[in-house]
Design an enzyme around this catalytic site. Structure first.
Site, mmCIF file in Angstrom:
data_model
loop_
_atom_site.group_PDB
_atom_site.id
_atom_site.type_symbol
_atom_site.label_atom_id
_atom_site.label_comp_id
_atom_site.label_asym_id
_atom_site.label_seq_id
_atom_site.Cartn_x
_atom_site.Cartn_y
_atom_site.Cartn_z
ATOM 1 N N GLN A 85 34.808 51.123 18.513
ATOM 2 C CA GLN A 85 33.711 50.627 19.333
ATOM 3 C C GLN A 85 32.595 51.651 19.488
ATOM 4 O OE1 GLN A 85 35.484 49.442 23.061
ATOM 5 N NE2 GLN A 85 36.938 48.041 22.074
ATOM 6 N N HIS A 151 36.023 51.703 24.605
ATOM 7 C CA HIS A 151 35.554 51.676 25.994
ATOM 8 C C HIS A 151 34.541 52.788 26.294
ATOM 9 C CE1 HIS A 151 39.134 49.097 27.616
ATOM 10 N NE2 HIS A 151 38.667 48.658 26.456
ATOM 11 N N GLU A 244 34.335 40.492 34.645
ATOM 12 C CA GLU A 244 33.692 40.454 35.956
ATOM 13 C C GLU A 244 32.184 40.642 35.895
ATOM 14 O OE1 GLU A 244 37.427 42.468 38.448
ATOM 15 O OE2 GLU A 244 35.466 43.458 38.392
ATOM 16 N N TYR A 254 35.282 49.562 42.769
ATOM 17 C CA TYR A 254 35.389 48.199 42.252
ATOM 18 C C TYR A 254 36.770 47.876 41.681
ATOM 19 C CZ TYR A 254 30.726 47.716 43.743
ATOM 20 O OH TYR A 254 29.632 47.647 44.575
ATOM 21 N N TYR A 265 47.148 42.974 28.208
ATOM 22 C CA TYR A 265 47.270 42.379 26.876
ATOM 23 C C TYR A 265 48.726 41.984 26.623
ATOM 24 C CZ TYR A 265 42.599 44.214 26.108
ATOM 25 O OH TYR A 265 41.268 44.484 26.203
#
Length: 375
Positions: A85, A151, A244, A254, A265
């Protein structure tokens, strides 16, 4: 008092979602493909005269002309760690770009030694001819670096006061770091444009806390925008269900990975399997199943009619559509699915100076699409 909202997040499912309009031409829009020759484009910024900067995750930034013609890679980027990513990610122009030609971009920054990487934010001046970056300066580097290709977060927003927000992922294997303040994993940070720390950041002067942190307990936010009221909104990937939409406020928690509206997963519970806990904020809205959100913008123009003005638009990677979310205050009361006929992962969505929406698709032959209103 508990540091969370009393109201539970909104989740729209069942018959309502079945009644939502779908398809590329629903609700009076027609996709116009400006180019389909971008390799996994990630971020989009407008620089005037109908031209745009687009980043490609493999480590290139290009200038796109108003007719969609993509220029050669812009020179002057720092070393980018490309893999999974990671790569060259978001790009944003300074609010004074027309005078100073300053841009900001974030990317996976390799460690100088010992391996690993982290998300970094740099500023630069785009040369007058648009061919290279000048005066490149790394103004923020996520700590600590870690060996991971997942991430990174990496959306940039300039606040009304001129400070910069940057979303930072939890780096996947370091998810528990999101609940501690001695690192930048799973955080939203706020800095000045020169990289210094605003004096009114919530953790300035707190022992054991990094002063750049604005909010914490986030997983992996790939969408961020200022709302009509000037406040920051983000969305973030969950694991299996529970993506979210949040409105990060100074110093608040949060919840990730202590609370979640999804599963791990493969189906197991995350942590203790809690949905809420004292001292942790509830999302404004969540999706179940996950859509894998990326890109985010509030539409300010009335080019598509008054009904769309002020709506929130979010790209879906996994489910390959553009979501139009209708809000009443802070509550999402309706979702409409757009661009399902495109059948590509929606990576980013922005409003152009012309008041129209522009979309990037994450593909080997990624597209830059302009949404034209249909009378």
């Amino acid at each position: 008092m508990p540091n969370r909202r009393n109201a539970r997040p909104w989740l729209l499912t069942g018959a309502f979602l079945l009644s939502c309009l779908t398809g590329a031409h629903a609700a009076g829009v027609k996709p116009e493909v400006l180019t389909d020759k971008l390799e996994h484009p990630w971020g989009l910024a407008f620089i005037g005269q109908g031209r745009m900067l687009v980043t490609e995750r493999p480590g290139r930034m290009r200038l796109i002309e108003s007719n969609g013609k993509a220029g050669p890679p812009i020179a002057g980027l720092p070393e980018v760690d490309v893999g999974g990513q990671g790569g060259l990610l978001d790009v944003q122009t300074d609010s004074g770009f027309s005078q100073n030609r300053i841009i900001y971009f974030c990317y996976a920054e390799p460690a100088k030694s010992g391996g690993g990487n982290s998300t970094a934010l740099a500023s630069a001046r785009l040369s007058d001819d648009g061919k290279k970056l000048e005066q490149v300066k790394v103004v923020f580097s996520q700590k600590p670096k870690t060996r991971s290709d997942a991430h990174f977060g990496c959306r940039i927003v300039e606040a009304k006061d001129g400070t910069l927000f940057l979303t930072l992922g939890d780096r996947y294997k370091r998810k528990d770091d999101a609940q501690t303040l001695d690192n930048h994993h799973g955080k939203v940070v706020r800095i000045n444009k020169d990289g210094s720390v605003p004096k009114n950041n919530p953790f300035v002067g707190k022992a054991g806390a990094l002063p750049e942190i604005w909010s914490y307990g986030h997983r992996n936010s790939q969408g961020a925008a200022l709302g009509p009221d000037g406040r920051l909104w983000i969305h973030e990937h969950a694991a299996q269900g529970g993506d979210e939409v949040n409105r990060p406020e100074a110093g608040k928690n949060y919840g990730w990975p202590v609370i979640s509206w999804g599963l791990d997963y493969g189906g197991g519970k995350i942590g203790e399997g809690l949905n809420e806990k004292e001292g942790m904020e509830q999302p404004v809205y969540y999706w179940n199943p996950s859509i894998a959100p990326s890109g985010m913008v509030f539409l300010r123009s009335d080019r598509y009619g008054k009904e769309w003005q002020g709506n929130l638009f979010v790209g879906a990677l996994k489910l390959q559509y553009l979501a139009r979310l209708v809000l009443q205050g802070d509550k999402v009361v309706k979702e409409e699915k757009l661009l399902q006929d495109v059948t590509q992962r929606i990576r980013d969505v922005r409003e152009g100076p012309d008041g129209l929406l522009y979309v990037l698709t994450d593909h080997d032959n990624g597209q830059l699409i302009r949404l034209q209103p249909v009378p």
